[in-house]
Design a protein around this motif. Sequence first.
Motif, PDB file in Angstrom:
ATOM      1  N   ILE A   1       3.312  12.616 -11.703  1.00 33.90           N
ATOM      2  CA  ILE A   1       3.352  11.200 -11.317  1.00 33.90           C
ATOM      3  C   ILE A   1       3.781  11.145  -9.848  1.00 33.90           C
ATOM      4  CG2 ILE A   1       4.549   9.001 -11.705  1.00 33.90           C
ATOM      5  CD1 ILE A   1       4.476   9.620 -14.667  1.00 33.90           C
ATOM      6  N   CYS A   2       3.106  10.297  -9.082  1.00 30.64           N
ATOM      7  CA  CYS A   2       3.354  10.237  -7.642  1.00 30.64           C
ATOM      8  C   CYS A   2       4.778   9.738  -7.374  1.00 30.64           C
ATOM      9  CB  CYS A   2       2.331   9.315  -7.005  1.00 30.64           C
ATOM     10  SG  CYS A   2       2.652   9.010  -5.283  1.00 30.64           S
ATOM     11  N   LYS A   3       5.494  10.447  -6.523  1.00 34.60           N
ATOM     12  CA  LYS A   3       6.896  10.082  -6.230  1.00 34.60           C
ATOM     13  C   LYS A   3       6.964   8.694  -5.579  1.00 34.60           C
ATOM     14  CE  LYS A   3       8.742  14.353  -7.000  1.00 34.60           C
ATOM     15  NZ  LYS A   3       7.517  14.801  -7.672  1.00 34.60           N
ATOM     16  N   GLN A   4       5.959   8.354  -4.791  1.00 33.54           N
ATOM     17  CA  GLN A   4       5.970   7.030  -4.146  1.00 33.54           C
ATOM     18  C   GLN A   4       5.971   5.929  -5.196  1.00 33.54           C
ATOM     19  OE1 GLN A   4       3.425   5.843  -0.989  1.00 33.54           O
ATOM     20  NE2 GLN A   4       3.234   7.917  -0.198  1.00 33.54           N
ATOM     21  N   VAL A   5       5.245   6.179  -6.288  1.00 29.63           N
ATOM     22  CA  VAL A   5       5.115   5.164  -7.334  1.00 29.63           C
ATOM     23  C   VAL A   5       6.310   5.211  -8.283  1.00 29.63           C
ATOM     24  CG1 VAL A   5       3.663   4.354  -9.209  1.00 29.63           C
ATOM     25  CG2 VAL A   5       2.625   5.341  -7.193  1.00 29.63           C
ATOM     26  N   SER A   6       6.727   6.429  -8.679  1.00 29.56           N
ATOM     27  CA  SER A   6       7.810   6.500  -9.666  1.00 29.56           C
ATOM     28  C   SER A   6       9.103   5.963  -9.058  1.00 29.56           C
ATOM     29  CB  SER A   6       7.993   7.924 -10.186  1.00 29.56           C
ATOM     30  OG  SER A   6       8.309   8.778  -9.128  1.00 29.56           O
TER      31      SER A   6
ATOM     32  N   PHE B   1       0.813  -1.218   0.000  1.00 27.45           N
ATOM     33  CA  PHE B   1       0.000   0.000   0.000  1.00 27.45           C
ATOM     34  C   PHE B   1       0.847   1.269   0.000  1.00 27.45           C
ATOM     35  CE2 PHE B   1      -3.650  -2.188   2.508  1.00 27.45           C
ATOM     36  CZ  PHE B   1      -4.039  -2.836   1.352  1.00 27.45           C
ATOM     37  N   CYS B   2       0.411   2.228  -0.791  1.00 29.38           N
ATOM     38  CA  CYS B   2       1.017   3.561  -0.750  1.00 29.38           C
ATOM     39  C   CYS B   2       0.345   4.340   0.377  1.00 29.38           C
ATOM     40  CB  CYS B   2       0.799   4.268  -2.085  1.00 29.38           C
ATOM     41  SG  CYS B   2      -0.949   4.503  -2.436  1.00 29.38           S
ATOM     42  N   GLY B   3       0.899   5.504   0.679  1.00 33.81           N
ATOM     43  CA  GLY B   3       0.377   6.317   1.780  1.00 33.81           C
ATOM     44  C   GLY B   3      -1.110   6.628   1.622  1.00 33.81           C
ATOM     45  N   GLY B   4      -1.529   6.930   0.383  1.00 33.69           N
ATOM     46  CA  GLY B   4      -2.928   7.310   0.145  1.00 33.69           C
ATOM     47  C   GLY B   4      -3.889   6.174   0.465  1.00 33.69           C
ATOM     48  N   VAL B   5      -3.512   4.966   0.080  1.00 34.02           N
ATOM     49  CA  VAL B   5      -4.383   3.805   0.307  1.00 34.02           C
ATOM     50  C   VAL B   5      -4.397   3.440   1.798  1.00 34.02           C
ATOM     51  CG1 VAL B   5      -4.685   1.352  -0.215  1.00 34.02           C
ATOM     52  CG2 VAL B   5      -4.165   2.949  -2.049  1.00 34.02           C
TER      53      VAL B   5
ATOM     54  N   GLN C   1      -1.951  11.031 -14.805  1.00 29.27           N
ATOM     55  CA  GLN C   1      -2.512  10.261 -13.691  1.00 29.27           C
ATOM     56  C   GLN C   1      -1.324   9.897 -12.784  1.00 29.27           C
ATOM     57  OE1 GLN C   1      -4.591   6.802 -15.206  1.00 29.27           O
ATOM     58  NE2 GLN C   1      -4.698   5.828 -13.202  1.00 29.27           N
ATOM     59  N   THR C   2      -1.532   9.840 -11.479  1.00 32.45           N
ATOM     60  CA  THR C   2      -0.395   9.698 -10.561  1.00 32.45           C
ATOM     61  C   THR C   2       0.358   8.375 -10.696  1.00 32.45           C
ATOM     62  OG1 THR C   2      -1.862   8.855  -8.839  1.00 32.45           O
ATOM     63  CG2 THR C   2      -1.381  11.213  -8.798  1.00 32.45           C
ATOM     64  N   THR C   3      -0.315   7.336 -11.224  1.00 31.46           N
ATOM     65  CA  THR C   3       0.326   6.021 -11.234  1.00 31.46           C
ATOM     66  C   THR C   3       0.837   5.597 -12.614  1.00 31.46           C
ATOM     67  OG1 THR C   3      -1.900   5.119 -11.410  1.00 31.46           O
ATOM     68  CG2 THR C   3      -0.892   5.062  -9.244  1.00 31.46           C
TER      69      THR C   3
ATOM     70  N   THR D   1      -9.667  11.322  -0.109  1.00 26.45           N
ATOM     71  CA  THR D   1      -8.865  11.524  -1.325  1.00 26.45           C
ATOM     72  C   THR D   1      -7.417  11.744  -0.888  1.00 26.45           C
ATOM     73  OG1 THR D   1     -10.732  12.638  -2.359  1.00 26.45           O
ATOM     74  CG2 THR D   1      -8.590  12.957  -3.398  1.00 26.45           C
ATOM     75  N   CYS D   2      -6.499  11.069  -1.552  1.00 24.25           N
ATOM     76  CA  CYS D   2      -5.076  11.221  -1.216  1.00 24.25           C
ATOM     77  C   CYS D   2      -4.698  12.704  -1.361  1.00 24.25           C
ATOM     78  CB  CYS D   2      -4.262  10.365  -2.181  1.00 24.25           C
ATOM     79  SG  CYS D   2      -2.505  10.646  -2.012  1.00 24.25           S
ATOM     80  N   PRO D   3      -3.950  13.252  -0.431  1.00 28.75           N
ATOM     81  CA  PRO D   3      -3.558  14.667  -0.535  1.00 28.75           C
ATOM     82  C   PRO D   3      -2.825  14.986  -1.843  1.00 28.75           C
ATOM     83  CG  PRO D   3      -2.982  13.779   1.622  1.00 28.75           C
ATOM     84  CD  PRO D   3      -3.482  12.631   0.810  1.00 28.75           C
ATOM     85  N   VAL D   4      -2.080  14.013  -2.357  1.00 35.36           N
ATOM     86  CA  VAL D   4      -1.361  14.238  -3.627  1.00 35.36           C
ATOM     87  C   VAL D   4      -2.372  14.391  -4.771  1.00 35.36           C
ATOM     88  CG1 VAL D   4       0.341  13.260  -5.229  1.00 35.36           C
ATOM     89  CG2 VAL D   4       0.573  12.870  -2.776  1.00 35.36           C
ATOM     90  N   VAL D   5      -3.428  13.588  -4.746  1.00 31.48           N
ATOM     91  CA  VAL D   5      -4.456  13.662  -5.790  1.00 31.48           C
ATOM     92  C   VAL D   5      -5.251  14.971  -5.637  1.00 31.48           C
ATOM     93  CG1 VAL D   5      -6.516  12.552  -6.754  1.00 31.48           C
ATOM     94  CG2 VAL D   5      -4.596  11.150  -5.996  1.00 31.48           C
TER      95      VAL D   5
HETATM   96  S1  SF4 Z   1      -0.986   9.777  -5.357  1.00 36.85           S
HETATM   97 FE1  SF4 Z   1       0.523   8.281  -4.712  1.00 36.85          FE
HETATM   98  S2  SF4 Z   1       0.186   8.042  -2.520  1.00 36.85           S
HETATM   99 FE2  SF4 Z   1      -1.636   8.997  -3.395  1.00 36.85          FE
HETATM  100  S3  SF4 Z   1      -3.045   7.342  -3.898  1.00 36.85           S
HETATM  101 FE3  SF4 Z   1      -1.890   7.791  -5.749  1.00 36.85          FE
HETATM  102  S4  SF4 Z   1      -0.155   6.375  -5.660  1.00 36.85           S
HETATM  103 FE4  SF4 Z   1      -1.018   6.460  -3.616  1.00 36.85          FE
END
Ligand code: SF4
Length: 294
Positions: A204-209, A13-17, A169-171, A98-102
Amino acid sequence: MGYKTTIDKYSGFCGGVIRAIERAEQLVDAGETLYSLGAVVHNNEELLRLGKKGLKVITKDRLNELPPGTKILIRAHGEPLSTYELASKKELELIECTCPVVLQLQKKVRKEYARIHPMGGQIIIFGKPGHAEVDGLTGQVSGNAIVLDHIEDLNGVIFPDGPVSVFSQTTKNPSEYENLCREIRRRIIRQDGDDKRLTVFNTICKQVSGRQARLEAFASAHSIILFISGKESSNGKVLYHICKSVNERSYFIENELDINPEWFRSGDSVGICGATSTPAWLMQAIARNVEQLP
Ligand code: SF4
């Protein structure tokens, strides 16, 4: 007999999930009736676990049926503005996860649209059509955005004369995004002689990239890879292809029932990894299973 396993410490899981699931569990554990608007995570095993605790899932077209005051969880992917309007009309109580990044990305899309729309500009979103996060993004601008899933989707796109602003899209895969933006830039320069009207946002989300490069190293370091993800997860598909590109013996599985003992050879070191929607407990269960294979 069994095989030696290693779980990728960066998978899961990423932080948002994590944030959305923790909030959902807090509420259902406290005895609240809670509906998640769409699956809170694209993983059936985790949905089953949360369902047993009492979390219900509802689709947008059925929100009308709920009585005022019902609690509705907005998952990490976010929602279009129309969902908030509908919930307010029906007096539903939204639990905002909603994830703060989104949320930041949605805000940027709205702001950019307000800037370029009066000049005849165009918003482009690199994302999967119909994906909840993408619907949430296009829903910030009343659907006035072009969604491109692959570079080939550019064929047939006619750019307006005004500004062109591109978001991802972030992912999505960072190198595919780079290629797409390079091609858009090339086409605009061919048209105008320069790229002054193009703005590219790095969303793109840094956690994912960051995960993608680490996953590549992890997949190369093991003789066989079990990649665990729900089939619906777009992040899962992207990450699995990264494993497959560096390790031919990479297998996509949803749970232990998908494991085929014939995949394994004596002495194999088995790498276990997954998407941002794959629960840690599931990776651990699969590892135990592989360690006990005959
Ligand atoms: S932006 Fe990143 S942390 Fe947020 S839900 Fe998407 S992948 Fe997860």
